[in-house]
Design an enzyme around this catalytic site. Structure first.
Site, PDB file in Angstrom:
ATOM      1  N   TRP A 173       0.835  -1.698  -0.464  1.00  0.00           N
ATOM      2  CA  TRP A 173       0.136   0.128   0.240  1.00  0.00           C
ATOM      3  C   TRP A 173       0.988   1.139  -0.285  1.00  0.00           C
ATOM      4  CZ3 TRP A 173      -2.090   2.591   4.531  1.00  0.00           C
ATOM      5  CH2 TRP A 173      -3.016   3.327   4.925  1.00  0.00           C
ATOM      6  N   ASP A 183      -0.255  -5.582   9.351  1.00  0.00           N
ATOM      7  CA  ASP A 183      -1.709  -5.404   9.168  1.00  0.00           C
ATOM      8  C   ASP A 183      -2.787  -5.855   8.852  1.00  0.00           C
ATOM      9  OD1 ASP A 183      -2.718  -2.810   8.266  1.00  0.00           O
ATOM     10  OD2 ASP A 183      -1.844  -2.104   6.983  1.00  0.00           O
ATOM     11  N   ALA A 202      -6.561  -4.660   7.907  1.00  0.00           N
ATOM     12  CA  ALA A 202      -7.460  -3.476   7.453  1.00  0.00           C
ATOM     13  C   ALA A 202      -8.439  -3.921   7.011  1.00  0.00           C
ATOM     14  CB  ALA A 202      -6.631  -2.068   6.491  1.00  0.00           C
ATOM     15  N   LYS A 252     -13.243   0.158   7.450  1.00  0.00           N
ATOM     16  CA  LYS A 252     -13.939  -0.671   5.959  1.00  0.00           C
ATOM     17  C   LYS A 252     -14.406  -1.352   6.428  1.00  0.00           C
ATOM     18  CE  LYS A 252     -10.740   1.213   4.081  1.00  0.00           C
ATOM     19  NZ  LYS A 252      -9.149   1.369   2.878  1.00  0.00           N
TER      20      LYS A 252
END
Ligand code: LMR
Length: 397
Positions: free
Chosen positions: A130, A211, A213, A246
């Site tokens: 990312w 991570d 997310a 999200k």
């Protein structure tokens, strides 16, 4: 003083939002920034969030500070969500949590902690990763290197090369891993592959930094946390950055957390005390509203069930869109194989278009995506799917 400052180019992802808004074409398609969209193209407030928000506001009697590490009920609920209730690492008190300013804030807190423990450490990130990982991790003085990850020829992971690269890292190197819904490629590791990565991490005494997310938007709320739970059972130290942007649709509320696992409860407490000091230096305390909503949802059985259903609806819609997109692209661009899109997970996939083709899609067809041809699959819907596929067919055939 400020006359020396140059105007910087727009952020590669956020800059697309403004460009899209300024486009007056009725046909425009926004596949840029990674936010979930429903069949009407909206990013709705989840019903569980609306209900929890009402309850939170009715009960709230003060706006005074919460605590330097954030909302304790939220932090504990997030631990159980990530690690699974009753995980041995939680029972042993080896996990401490600090609320972050969204997932980005959690990543930055993790980076700052690594820098405090071992200044100038190298974090190894997937190639590609990312875009915002780069400034978030290097901004406090860490160095960044990459390991092979995405294979554009198959749309999958260069797993052998990835393992080989991780095998060669010096002890205590930090490895950033995406728990699920890899951003930007959508190519995830299988459970078997996670076990192999774990073995390399253990042999090399590497520090995994996961991570997460998109928990729930890939294969399921529990399935997406597979790596976190596996690693937490087997490694002495682990960092996990999580986001509620999200899966709770709380983007602007900036709710997230950093979980710190060390060898003992006392070391985790020590690390947490460092984090509190770091946070105080950077922004003092996190915002409360999003965390209060999440903690309300996760503590209430009915709200939690509703959330599970809403996450599952988002996930199923994305999976269905992936299948529909492959079908439409097969018809519109038969010379190319886009089948990999249906095998990938989460919001993103790489279309495989060159920067020139991305520019042509935008200039000629009003289709917006990042320059590396990352598309947010959730930006598609019944009305624009065929148009998008036809545009790709024109530009990429
Ligand atoms: C994305 O990758 O588009 C999202 O995570 C939003 C962001 O902040 O970049």
């Amino acid at each position: 003083m400020f006359e020396r400052l140059e105007r910087l180019p727009d952020d590669p992802i956020l800059g697309l939002m403004a460009a899209f808004r300024a486009d007056n074409s009725p046909e425009k398609v926004d596949l840029g920034v990674g936010v979930y969209r429903n069949g009407r193209g909206e990013t709705p407030v989840l019903e569980c969030v609306r209900r929890a928000e009402r309850a939170v506001l009715e009960r709230q009697s003060t706006k005074t500070y919460v605590a330097p590490a954030g909302n304790a009920a939220f932090n504990q609920a997030m631990e159980r969500l990530a690690f699974g209730a009753g995980h041995p690492a939680l029972n042993a008190g080896r996990v401490c949590t600090i609320q972050g300013v969204g997932g980005c804030g959690a990543l930055r807190l993790g980076a700052e902690l690594i820098h405090a423990a071992s200044p100038g450490s190298v974090v190894h990130v997937s190639s590609p990763t990312w875009a915002n990982h780069v400034p978030l991790l290097t901004g406090c003085g860490l160095k960044l290197e990459t390991y092979p990850y995405y294979d554009p020829a198959t749309g999958g992971v260069r797993f052998g090369e990835m393992l080989q690269a991780l095998e060669s890292l010096p002890a205590a190197s930090v490895v950033l891993l995406h728990a699920s819904c890899h951003n930007p490629t959508g190519a995830d590791l299988s459970e078997e592959q996670w076990r192999e990565v774990l073995a390399v991490v253990q042999r090399g005494r590497l520090l995994p930094f996961i991570d997460m997310a998109y928990q729930g938007l890939g294969a399921g709320v529990d399935a997406d946390a597979f790596a976190v739970r596996l690693f937490a059972s087997e490694v002495p130290e682990l960092l996990v950055a999580v986001s509620c942007s999200k899966n709770f649709g709380l983007y602007r509320e900036r709710a997230g957390a950093l979980h710190i696992l060390t060898e003992s409860a006392s070391r985790s407490q020590a690390a947490l005390s460092q984090e509190v000091r770091i946070a105080r230096r950077l922004y003092s305390m996190p915002p409360d509203h999003g965390a209060a909503i999440v903690s309300e949802i996760l503590a209430d059985a009915a709200l939690r069930d509703l959330w599970q259903r809403e996450v599952s609806d988002m996930r199923e819609r994305i999976l269905a869109l992936r299948r529909d997109l492959v079908r439409e692209l097969r018809a519109a661009c038969p010379s190319r194989d886009f089948g990999f899109i249906a095998a990938q997970r989460g919001l993103f996939s790489f279309l495989g278009a060159s920067p020139e083709q991305v520019a042509a899609l935008r200039a000629d067809y009003h289709v917006y995506m990042t320059v590396d041809s990352r598309i947010n699959v959730a930006g598609l819907r019944g009305e624009n799917l065929k148009y998008f596929a036809r545009s790709v067919g024109q530009v990429m055939r």
